[in-house]
Design a protein around this motif. Structure first.
Motif, PDB file in Angstrom:
ATOM      1  N   THR A 180      -3.740  10.306  -4.431  1.00 53.84           N
ATOM      2  CA  THR A 180      -2.926  10.051  -3.248  1.00 53.84           C
ATOM      3  C   THR A 180      -2.350  11.374  -2.767  1.00 53.84           C
ATOM      4  O   THR A 180      -2.546  12.422  -3.403  1.00 53.84           O
ATOM      5  CB  THR A 180      -1.807   9.033  -3.545  1.00 53.84           C
ATOM      6  N   SER A 185       4.582   8.581  -6.152  1.00 51.19           N
ATOM      7  CA  SER A 185       3.918   7.316  -5.817  1.00 51.19           C
ATOM      8  C   SER A 185       3.658   6.524  -7.094  1.00 51.19           C
ATOM      9  O   SER A 185       3.480   7.092  -8.173  1.00 51.19           O
ATOM     10  CB  SER A 185       2.592   7.573  -5.097  1.00 51.19           C
ATOM     11  N   LYS A 222       2.562   2.530  -3.813  1.00 49.71           N
ATOM     12  CA  LYS A 222       3.881   2.480  -3.179  1.00 49.71           C
ATOM     13  C   LYS A 222       4.462   3.881  -3.156  1.00 49.71           C
ATOM     14  O   LYS A 222       4.500   4.562  -4.179  1.00 49.71           O
ATOM     15  CB  LYS A 222       4.804   1.525  -3.937  1.00 49.71           C
ATOM     16  N   SER A 223       4.916   4.290  -1.954  1.00 54.43           N
ATOM     17  CA  SER A 223       5.467   5.633  -1.786  1.00 54.43           C
ATOM     18  C   SER A 223       6.694   5.576  -0.891  1.00 54.43           C
ATOM     19  O   SER A 223       6.908   4.603  -0.156  1.00 54.43           O
ATOM     20  CB  SER A 223       4.426   6.576  -1.165  1.00 54.43           C
ATOM     21  N   GLN A 231       3.712   1.296   1.640  1.00 54.95           N
ATOM     22  CA  GLN A 231       2.705   0.944   0.651  1.00 54.95           C
ATOM     23  C   GLN A 231       1.378   0.714   1.353  1.00 54.95           C
ATOM     24  O   GLN A 231       1.327   0.355   2.530  1.00 54.95           O
ATOM     25  CB  GLN A 231       3.105  -0.291  -0.144  1.00 54.95           C
ATOM     26  N   ALA A 232       0.322   0.962   0.635  1.00 53.13           N
ATOM     27  CA  ALA A 232      -1.023   0.744   1.165  1.00 53.13           C
ATOM     28  C   ALA A 232      -1.899   0.214   0.045  1.00 53.13           C
ATOM     29  O   ALA A 232      -1.726   0.582  -1.120  1.00 53.13           O
ATOM     30  CB  ALA A 232      -1.599   2.036   1.729  1.00 53.13           C
ATOM     31  N   ILE A 247      -2.042   8.068   1.869  1.00 50.03           N
ATOM     32  CA  ILE A 247      -1.399   7.193   2.847  1.00 50.03           C
ATOM     33  C   ILE A 247      -1.107   7.960   4.131  1.00 50.03           C
ATOM     34  O   ILE A 247      -0.504   9.029   4.114  1.00 50.03           O
ATOM     35  CB  ILE A 247      -0.089   6.606   2.291  1.00 50.03           C
ATOM     36  N   GLU A 248      -1.581   7.401   5.251  1.00 51.37           N
ATOM     37  CA  GLU A 248      -1.214   7.893   6.571  1.00 51.37           C
ATOM     38  C   GLU A 248      -0.605   6.729   7.342  1.00 51.37           C
ATOM     39  O   GLU A 248      -0.644   5.581   6.897  1.00 51.37           O
ATOM     40  CB  GLU A 248      -2.450   8.406   7.323  1.00 51.37           C
ATOM     41  N   THR A 249      -0.046   7.017   8.482  1.00 55.24           N
ATOM     42  CA  THR A 249       0.425   5.950   9.363  1.00 55.24           C
ATOM     43  C   THR A 249      -0.306   6.065  10.690  1.00 55.24           C
ATOM     44  O   THR A 249      -0.632   7.167  11.143  1.00 55.24           O
ATOM     45  CB  THR A 249       1.943   6.028   9.594  1.00 55.24           C
ATOM     46  N   PRO A 284       0.888   1.815   7.718  1.00 56.81           N
ATOM     47  CA  PRO A 284       0.295   2.656   6.660  1.00 56.81           C
ATOM     48  C   PRO A 284      -1.172   2.297   6.438  1.00 56.81           C
ATOM     49  O   PRO A 284      -1.522   1.121   6.304  1.00 56.81           O
ATOM     50  CB  PRO A 284       1.136   2.326   5.428  1.00 56.81           C
ATOM     51  N   THR A 286      -5.083   3.479   4.542  1.00 57.71           N
ATOM     52  CA  THR A 286      -5.880   4.272   3.609  1.00 57.71           C
ATOM     53  C   THR A 286      -7.342   4.111   4.015  1.00 57.71           C
ATOM     54  O   THR A 286      -7.685   3.273   4.851  1.00 57.71           O
ATOM     55  CB  THR A 286      -5.701   3.797   2.154  1.00 57.71           C
TER      56      THR A 286
END
Length: 463
Positions: A180, A185, A222-223, A231-232, A247-249, A284, A286
């Protein structure tokens, strides 16, 4: 036999008393028969034999032999039954049934290629889900003919009752490396907490998992990013290699059927609004995400075509292309598709051509289709009407919804322009519930829909 004279040697006639040559007297020699003596009989002595007396079997021995005979019969019966029940084909059938039945425990038929991996009903569930993507007859034939299935092989592992071979699936195990891009995380696998990520380098963090049986697992990260708890999740086949859970948004809009439910990795994340769209702000994402929507068809939920690697498709760095994801503008727009559903452009073209010049090849069942007969009859009536010099049609598709068996329901409008000598009559008809079926690479009309006049306007040609 010829006789001769004993005196002169001349031959004699039978029965001659004197020799005709020398006159000697011939004597007839006849030897007396000796009587045979009768055979002597030896005196006989009568022998009396005593009858043999058998000693009767004791009651105890009778019971013992009865028990031995009963056990022999039972053993033979059980052996015949066991030889059938534990045959290779029957064991394979039970394995396939355990794969396909949600209530059956597959773990008793599974061993791992690593003896350190614990086999339980829970631990084999991801592998069971993986095998469930194959049809029963294919699983059966692969095990029977090739001794193998996806990530596993059929092996003989011990005996049942020291007599019958025991067959089990030997499943491959994997040790995926999960990475990640955020510190602190926490990783969860199928809902169970696995642990924190370790610092690698260049802001990359990893978690080296214990060995897992082959199969599809849901990984959840979870971050905390900029004070937000994010979370992703990704559902991944662990045999495919390392797993990127960076993880991106992303903000994206979904355009689909009103009230359609939206899913990512089989988890509902929202519902399409009545206007046919909904927007997700800073969601979020992935790489390993599966996206689809469902809509009600009768009492069943009909799923759209799944967009695999959805996170990658909507990412700002994505260089590929997808028919269901449009990133050409600043906004990311997702338009799910259903198997066999006709597009707006294809529907408009099909119905426009049908009203301009009906062709039986564009209808299900050809010229015997009822609505094909209706439209040809209608247009023949227009042609036969001397008061109408020309008719133009303009089709506008209003909505398309999927139906079962690669069928689409289409609502559309048709604007009729009837040219007369002195005026033009413009009528707008609305058609609801038309059905179009996919036939190979072609779409065909099954039903033109229920038509309703919604407007009519007469315009003088001088105007």
């Amino acid at each position: 036999m010829k006789k001769f004279c004993p005196n002169c040697g001349k031959p004699l006639k039978d029965g001659a008393a004197f020799c005709p040559n020398c006159g000697a007297k011939i004597t007839q020699n006849t030897a007396p028969k000796t009587p045979q003596s009768a055979p002597q009989q030896m005196p006989t002595r009568s022998v009396q034999r005593k009858p043999v007396q058998h000693k009767p079997m004791s009651k105890k021995n009778k019971i013992i032999w009865s028990i031995v005979a009963a056990f022999a019969v039972i053993f033979i019966g059980l052996y015949i039954f066991g030889n059938q029940y534990y045959s290779r084909d029957h064991q394979i059938a039970r394995i396939v049934n355990a794969v396909k039945s949600s209530n059956s425990d597959l773990s008793k038929y599974v061993i791992a290629d690593d003896s350190n991996v614990k086999i339980t009903a829970e631990s084999v569930e991801p592998y069971k889900k993986l095998l469930n993507t194959e049809k029963s007859d294919k699983l059966q034939s692969n095990l029977t003919d090739e001794n193998s299935v996806t990530n596993g092989e059929l092996v003989e592992n011990g005996k049942y009752f020291l007599l019958f071979p025991k067959y089990q699936l030997k499943v491959q195990t994997y040790q995926p490396k999960v990475t990640t891009n955020h510190a602190d995380s926490v990783l969860y696998i199928n809902g169970d907490k696995s642990g924190k990520f370790l610092d690698d380098s260049d802001n990359n963090y990893y978690n080296k998992e214990n060995r897992l049986l082959a199969g599809k697992y849901t990984f959840l990260v979870k971050s905390k990013i900029s004070g937000r708890d994010l979370q992703a999740s990704s559902t991944v086949d662990v045999s495919k290699g390392d797993i990127d859970m960076g993880i991106e948004t992303q903000t994206f809009m979904v355009k689909s059927i009103p009230d359609a439910n939206i899913f990512i990795n089989d988890k509902k994340i929202g519902t399409v609004g009545q206007d046919g769209k909904v927007t997700f702000e800073n969601y979020p994402i992935t790489k390993n995400m599966d996206f689809y929507v469902t809509t009600k068809v009768g009492k069943k939920d009909l799923p759209s075509t799944t967009i695999h690697n959805f996170g990658e498709a909507v990412s700002d760095n994505y260089n590929g292309s997808s028919d269901q994801v449009d990133t050409s503008d600043d906004d990311v727009v997702v338009t799910p598709e259903w198997p066999g559903m006709i597009s707006d452009d294809d529907a408009k073209s099909l119905f426009q051509d049908t009203f301009d010049d009906p062709d039986s090849d564009d209808f299900v069942n050809g010229s015997s289709n009822t609505t094909y007969k209706d439209i040809t009859k209608m247009e023949k009536g227009f042609d036969d009407n001397d008061d109408i010099s020309n008719v133009d049609y303009e089709v506008e598709v209003e909505s398309i919804t999927p139906a079962a068996d690669e069928t689409s329901k289409v609502d559309y409008k048709v604007t009729y322009k009837f040219d007369h000598d002195d005026y033009t009559n413009t009528q707008v008809m609305e058609y609801k519930g038309a059905t179009v079926k996919k036939d190979g690479d072609k779409y065909k009309i099954d039903y033109l829909g229920n038509g309703k006049l919604i407007s009519s306007k007469k315009t003088d040609n001088d105007d």
